[in-house]
Design a protein around this motif. Structure first.
Motif, mmCIF file in Angstrom:
data_model
loop_
_atom_site.group_PDB
_atom_site.id
_atom_site.type_symbol
_atom_site.label_atom_id
_atom_site.label_comp_id
_atom_site.label_asym_id
_atom_site.label_seq_id
_atom_site.Cartn_x
_atom_site.Cartn_y
_atom_site.Cartn_z
ATOM 1 N N ILE A 32 0.837 -1.184 0.000
ATOM 2 C CA ILE A 32 0.000 0.000 0.000
ATOM 3 C C ILE A 32 0.879 1.242 0.000
ATOM 4 O O ILE A 32 1.873 1.310 0.705
ATOM 5 C CB ILE A 32 -0.979 0.025 1.198
ATOM 6 N N THR A 33 0.519 2.227 -0.809
ATOM 7 C CA THR A 33 1.300 3.453 -0.876
ATOM 8 C C THR A 33 0.402 4.653 -0.604
ATOM 9 O O THR A 33 -0.805 4.613 -0.823
ATOM 10 C CB THR A 33 1.993 3.637 -2.244
ATOM 11 N N GLY A 34 1.027 5.708 -0.129
ATOM 12 C CA GLY A 34 0.300 6.939 0.141
ATOM 13 C C GLY A 34 1.251 8.003 0.635
ATOM 14 O O GLY A 34 2.405 7.728 0.965
ATOM 15 N N ARG A 35 0.749 9.245 0.675
ATOM 16 C CA ARG A 35 1.578 10.374 1.103
ATOM 17 C C ARG A 35 1.533 10.594 2.609
ATOM 18 O O ARG A 35 2.432 11.207 3.179
ATOM 19 C CB ARG A 35 1.108 11.658 0.407
ATOM 20 N N ARG A 36 0.462 10.103 3.252
ATOM 21 C CA ARG A 36 0.268 10.376 4.689
ATOM 22 C C ARG A 36 0.679 9.148 5.497
ATOM 23 O O ARG A 36 -0.063 8.172 5.581
ATOM 24 C CB ARG A 36 -1.183 10.757 4.936
ATOM 25 N N ASN A 37 1.859 9.225 6.090
ATOM 26 C CA ASN A 37 2.436 8.056 6.746
ATOM 27 C C ASN A 37 1.612 7.580 7.929
ATOM 28 O O ASN A 37 1.527 6.378 8.186
ATOM 29 C CB ASN A 37 3.862 8.353 7.195
ATOM 30 N N ASP A 38 1.003 8.508 8.679
ATOM 31 C CA ASP A 38 0.210 8.093 9.833
ATOM 32 C C ASP A 38 -0.979 7.229 9.383
ATOM 33 O O ASP A 38 -1.244 6.173 9.971
ATOM 34 C CB ASP A 38 -0.267 9.299 10.635
ATOM 35 N N ARG A 39 -1.665 7.661 8.351
ATOM 36 C CA ARG A 39 -2.794 6.875 7.837
ATOM 37 C C ARG A 39 -2.321 5.559 7.234
ATOM 38 O O ARG A 39 -2.983 4.529 7.357
ATOM 39 C CB ARG A 39 -3.557 7.672 6.775
ATOM 40 N N LEU A 40 -1.162 5.611 6.584
ATOM 41 C CA LEU A 40 -0.620 4.412 5.950
ATOM 42 C C LEU A 40 -0.300 3.346 6.991
ATOM 43 O O LEU A 40 -0.657 2.167 6.832
ATOM 44 C CB LEU A 40 0.628 4.789 5.153
ATOM 45 N N GLN A 41 0.366 3.752 8.049
ATOM 46 C CA GLN A 41 0.727 2.811 9.102
ATOM 47 C C GLN A 41 -0.514 2.283 9.829
ATOM 48 O O GLN A 41 -0.575 1.100 10.203
ATOM 49 C CB GLN A 41 1.681 3.477 10.093
ATOM 50 N N GLU A 42 -1.494 3.149 10.010
ATOM 51 C CA GLU A 42 -2.743 2.737 10.653
ATOM 52 C C GLU A 42 -3.463 1.682 9.811
ATOM 53 O O GLU A 42 -3.948 0.676 10.337
ATOM 54 C CB GLU A 42 -3.644 3.950 10.850
ATOM 55 N N LEU A 43 -3.510 1.907 8.507
ATOM 56 C CA LEU A 43 -4.153 0.939 7.620
ATOM 57 C C LEU A 43 -3.378 -0.376 7.598
ATOM 58 O O LEU A 43 -3.977 -1.459 7.644
ATOM 59 C CB LEU A 43 -4.255 1.502 6.204
ATOM 60 N N ALA A 44 -2.061 -0.295 7.555
ATOM 61 C CA ALA A 44 -1.233 -1.505 7.546
ATOM 62 C C ALA A 44 -1.486 -2.346 8.794
ATOM 63 O O ALA A 44 -1.641 -3.577 8.721
ATOM 64 C CB ALA A 44 0.241 -1.136 7.430
ATOM 65 N N ALA A 45 -1.533 -1.684 9.938
ATOM 66 C CA ALA A 45 -1.781 -2.402 11.191
ATOM 67 C C ALA A 45 -3.167 -3.030 11.192
ATOM 68 O O ALA A 45 -3.350 -4.175 11.627
ATOM 69 C CB ALA A 45 -1.621 -1.439 12.373
ATOM 70 N N HIS A 46 -4.145 -2.300 10.685
ATOM 71 C CA HIS A 46 -5.519 -2.823 10.634
ATOM 72 C C HIS A 46 -5.606 -4.051 9.743
ATOM 73 O O HIS A 46 -6.210 -5.072 10.132
ATOM 74 C CB HIS A 46 -6.458 -1.729 10.119
ATOM 75 N N LEU A 47 -5.035 -3.978 8.558
ATOM 76 C CA LEU A 47 -5.122 -5.101 7.614
ATOM 77 C C LEU A 47 -4.398 -6.328 8.151
ATOM 78 O O LEU A 47 -4.887 -7.457 8.034
ATOM 79 C CB LEU A 47 -4.538 -4.695 6.259
ATOM 80 N N THR A 48 -3.237 -6.095 8.732
ATOM 81 C CA THR A 48 -2.446 -7.209 9.275
ATOM 82 C C THR A 48 -3.183 -7.897 10.420
ATOM 83 O O THR A 48 -3.265 -9.131 10.465
ATOM 84 C CB THR A 48 -1.080 -6.692 9.768
ATOM 85 N N THR A 49 -3.713 -7.105 11.323
ATOM 86 C CA THR A 49 -4.392 -7.652 12.497
ATOM 87 C C THR A 49 -5.714 -8.313 12.136
ATOM 88 O O THR A 49 -6.039 -9.402 12.619
ATOM 89 C CB THR A 49 -4.650 -6.539 13.527
ATOM 90 N N THR A 50 -6.470 -7.669 11.281
ATOM 91 C CA THR A 50 -7.819 -8.144 10.971
ATOM 92 C C THR A 50 -7.816 -9.360 10.062
ATOM 93 O O THR A 50 -8.622 -10.293 10.246
ATOM 94 C CB THR A 50 -8.637 -7.014 10.312
ATOM 95 N N TYR A 51 -6.908 -9.389 9.092
ATOM 96 C CA TYR A 51 -6.974 -10.423 8.055
ATOM 97 C C TYR A 51 -5.780 -11.374 8.050
ATOM 98 O O TYR A 51 -5.713 -12.273 7.210
ATOM 99 C CB TYR A 51 -7.114 -9.764 6.679
ATOM 100 N N SER A 52 -4.840 -11.173 8.959
ATOM 101 C CA SER A 52 -3.665 -12.053 9.075
ATOM 102 C C SER A 52 -2.914 -12.185 7.751
ATOM 103 O O SER A 52 -2.523 -13.278 7.337
ATOM 104 C CB SER A 52 -4.092 -13.443 9.574
ATOM 105 N N ILE A 53 -2.727 -11.062 7.094
ATOM 106 C CA ILE A 53 -1.968 -11.037 5.852
ATOM 107 C C ILE A 53 -0.688 -10.259 6.058
ATOM 108 O O ILE A 53 -0.460 -9.659 7.116
ATOM 109 C CB ILE A 53 -2.783 -10.392 4.718
ATOM 110 N N LYS A 54 0.158 -10.236 5.034
ATOM 111 C CA LYS A 54 1.375 -9.431 5.075
ATOM 112 C C LYS A 54 1.116 -8.111 4.358
ATOM 113 O O LYS A 54 0.449 -8.072 3.323
ATOM 114 C CB LYS A 54 2.525 -10.180 4.405
#
Length: 254
Positions: A32-54
């Motif tokens: 996932i790419t984006g300009r806003r690192n805070d939102r990017l990291q938040e989304l990454a954590a959500h996807l990883t935790t919720t769906y057990s993906i990389k």
């Protein structure tokens, strides 16, 4: 869990975020790419935790060619087998007639909607060519199909996305790389807030009197296109809400 990898630009909001959620729910690993690192990291954590993906979050602006090539041209080995690239990063700025429009707005739209798509594609296509496999999904707009008043350069950039998609499809044909252009109509995301530069009143008025598309609708469509058999490619897809016929005609209640 499948080893499929999807790369989504502009993933921190709107269509991009919904597409990441949809594919992650199906077990796809996500870049996932984006300009806003805070939102990017938040989304990454959500996807990883919720769906057990990389998830591989990469913070950069697609307008910056060197940043795009630095990040996407040097992907870790385990992330180089990109199955689907979604060129989603894009925006509209201003709703001004040609004579009153801002040159800065024009530059930003061209640099993001056209150049950004080209830079990202140029970085990822070689990886697909090596495998003779891959799928590029370019997010366009009904603005590519009809020019509307005070749409000028935004319509031009989305027409360019349409043309680039056709060119990619032809040039990449020998490598079995699919290219799909999805052209959504009016959709209730932060698109209008960005276009009107934070003016919530103007942005809200755009969707009064009818139910527009939602980000999840575009995500469902992208997932459907990416899930078809290897010999099937949807080339060009225009989608609107039921109340919209094209860029110009709407039926609004009241």
């Amino acid at each position: 869990m499948p080893d499929n990898i999807i790369l989504i630009t502009g993933a921190t909001s709107g269509f991009g975020k919904a597409i990441a959620e949809k594919f992650a729910a199906a077990g796809w690993n996500c870049i996932i790419t984006g300009r806003r690192n805070d939102r990017l990291q938040e989304l990454a954590a959500h996807l990883t935790t919720t769906y057990s993906i990389k998830v591989l979050p990469l913070c950069f602006d697609v307008q910056q060619r060197d940043a795009v090539l630095q990040h996407l041209g040097n992907l870790p080995q385990q992330w180089q087998q990109v199955d689907v690239l979604v060129n989603n990063a894009g925006l509209a700025l201003g709703r001004d007639t040609f004579d009153t429009a801002s040159l800065d707005d024009w530059d930003t739209m061209i640099d993001t909607n056209v150049k950004g798509l080209l830079y990202v594609s140029k970085a990822i296509v070689p990886l697909m060519i090596q495998r003779k496999k891959g799928h590029i999904i370019n997010i366009g707009s009904t603005a590519a199909k009809e020019v509307y008043p005070a749409g000028n350069v935004y319509c031009a950039t989305k027409s360019a996305v349409d043309a680039i998609s056709k060119a990619q499809r032809i040039d990449l044909l020998p490598y079995s790389i699919k290219v799909t252009a999805i052209h959504p109509g009016a959709a209730d995301t932060d698109f209008s807030v960005v276009r009107f530069k934070g003016d919530e009143n103007k942005a809200g008025n755009v969707y009064e009197g009818y139910e527009p598309l939602h980000a999840a609708d575009i995500a469902d469509t992208a997932f459907f296109c990416a899930s078809l058999p290897a010999h099937v490619c949807i080339n060009d897809l225009v989608m609107t809400c039921t109340a919209q016929a094209n860029s110009l005609f709407f039926h609004k209640n009241g």
